[in-house]
Design an enzyme around this catalytic site. Structure first.
Site, PDB file in Angstrom:
ATOM      1  CE1 TYR A  40      -4.045  -1.686  -5.086  1.00 41.95           C
ATOM      2  CE2 TYR A  40      -4.570  -4.029  -5.178  1.00 41.95           C
ATOM      3  CZ  TYR A  40      -4.312  -2.883  -4.446  1.00 41.95           C
ATOM      4  OH  TYR A  40      -4.300  -2.934  -3.072  1.00 41.95           O
ATOM      5  CE  LYS A  74      -3.816   0.244  -1.464  1.00 46.45           C
ATOM      6  NZ  LYS A  74      -4.593  -0.245  -0.322  1.00 46.45           N
ATOM      7  CE1 TYR A 112      -3.672  -0.787   5.325  1.00 50.40           C
ATOM      8  CE2 TYR A 112      -1.900  -0.789   6.914  1.00 50.40           C
ATOM      9  CZ  TYR A 112      -2.370  -1.055   5.662  1.00 50.40           C
ATOM     10  OH  TYR A 112      -1.532  -1.596   4.724  1.00 50.40           O
ATOM     11  CB  VAL A 115       0.098  -5.873   4.196  1.00 51.43           C
ATOM     12  CG1 VAL A 115      -1.258  -5.371   4.614  1.00 51.43           C
ATOM     13  CG2 VAL A 115       0.192  -6.076   2.709  1.00 51.43           C
ATOM     14  CB  SER A 163      -0.953   0.009   1.189  1.00 49.53           C
ATOM     15  OG  SER A 163      -2.074  -0.770   0.871  1.00 49.53           O
TER      16      SER A 163
HETATM   17  N1  GLU Z   1      -1.590  -5.688  -2.175  1.00 55.52           N
HETATM   18  C1  GLU Z   1      -2.274  -5.569  -0.923  1.00 55.52           C
HETATM   19  C2  GLU Z   1      -3.757  -5.805  -1.120  1.00 55.52           C
HETATM   20  O1  GLU Z   1      -4.305  -5.439  -2.128  1.00 55.52           O
HETATM   21  C3  GLU Z   1      -2.010  -4.223  -0.339  1.00 55.52           C
HETATM   22  C4  GLU Z   1      -2.598  -4.062   1.027  1.00 55.52           C
HETATM   23  C5  GLU Z   1      -1.857  -3.109   1.926  1.00 55.52           C
HETATM   24  O2  GLU Z   1      -0.636  -3.015   1.913  1.00 55.52           O
HETATM   25  O3  GLU Z   1      -2.572  -2.436   2.691  1.00 55.52           O
HETATM   26  O4  GLU Z   1      -4.404  -6.359  -0.281  1.00 55.52           O
END
Ligand code: GLU
Length: 311
Positions: free
Chosen positions: A189, A67, A241, A259, A64
């Site tokens: 993604y 993002k 989060y 994560v 993430s």
């Molecule tokens: N590739 C992970 C997913 O789509 C990223 C989640 C994350 O790092 O919060 O679940």
């Protein structure tokens, strides 16, 4: 000065290395293979100087942490109005891969949860799947300050297990929030999440945002200065989060967590900070990462609303 910074990092590393709470993420099978004891802290100042301590060679996938950088590319591609129309800036209060509300509202609440990030990935430009990936990879390289590489094992692992993201993507397509080839967008993604970096490179990405969009190591612009505030606000509101509110209160540094166990934070005009340590708490944030950021913020007045300024 340099000696002081290096010894600060050393003392933080010594202090938080014994912290062994939390657990490595398991829902993407390949991530379970991470050595839970890995621990690295890196900083990059906007003048280009950098310091790092711990497992400096350890590589991890951005997950993430990609993002905000992909949000930046989407903003640069289609502009603020379109991005705001298709996603938003509100905290969700739900898990990062939740579907709650999506059917009713028809669009994700922000681009830091999976649904929102799938939307921003769908907006990335290119003439073919390969071209879109290559442009995305080139853009991520500009932040990291080196040629971004895909971790093929993590990519394959997530591709095989991402039914939830697939469900989110098809729901968004049925709502008209995503257009075009869902499978291709999802692949992009998953690729952005599987780009790998070391901690210093992630600190470079943070420093690029701290330096108004110019990577302080390479001197190359990764994103227009116009969009920096958009990205930092979204990070501050939604980057950690369901701990984002507490984080804003206690740490006050726009940041994003992933994560794989990485966190990168931006002290505007001053520096980028990154921590990697794979054990996660119940919110999904690296336990050692949280501890290091909390400590640094307090020790140096780094909270962005602390008007005494960083010391
Ligand atoms: N590739 C992970 C997913 O789509 C990223 C989640 C994350 O790092 O919060 O679940």
């Amino acid at each position: 000065m340099a000696t002081n910074i290096q010894s600060t990092l050393e003392s933080l590393h010594d202090r938080y290395r014994p912290l062994n709470t939390g657990a490595v993420a398991t829902y993407i099978p390949e991530l379970t293979k991470a050595d839970p004891d890995l621990f690295c802290i890196a900083v990059r100042f906007v003048d280009g100087t950098g310091f790092t301590i711990g497992d400096t060679d350890a590589r991890f996938t951005l997950q993430s942490c990609s993002k905000p950088l992909i949000l930046a590319q989407a903003l640069s591609t289609v502009g603020r109005d379109m991005v705001m129309r298709l996603t938003g800036v509100e905290p969700t209060g739900n898990s990062f891969s939740s579907m709650v509300g999506l059917d009713q509202i028809g669009k994700p609440l922000n681009p830091m949860v999976n649904a929102g990030a799938i939307v921003t990935a769908s907006l990335l430009p290119g003439d073919s799947p390969e071209d879109r990936y290559e442009r995305m990879r080139t853009n991520l390289s500009a932040y990291l300050g080196s040629d971004a590489q895909l971790d093929a094992a993590v990519y394959d692992s997530e591709l095989r297990t991402s039914d939830r993201n697939r469900a989110l993507a098809y729901l968004l397509k049925s709502k008209g929030t995503i257009e075009g080839d869902v499978k291709q967008h999802l692949d992009l993604y998953i690729r952005q999440c599987a780009i790998s970096a070391n901690t210093q490179q992630l600190a470079n990405a943070a420093a690029t945002l701290a330096n108004n969009g110019v990577n302080p190591v390479t001197g190359k612009r990764a994103v227009s200065a116009e969009y920096i505030k958009d990205i930092l606000v979204v990070m501050l509101m939604n980057g950690m989060y369901n701990y984002a509110g507490r984080w804003a209160y206690e740490v006050g540094i726009p940041a994003k967590s992933g994560v794989s166990g990485s966190i990168f934070g931006v002290v505007p005009g001053v520096m980028g900070i990154a921590v990697y340590s794979p054990r996660l708490d119940d919110y999904g944030n690296s336990t050692r990462g949280l501890a290091v950021f909390r400590d640094l913020s307090k020790r140096y007045n780094m909270h962005i609303f602390d008007q005494r300024g960083p010391k």
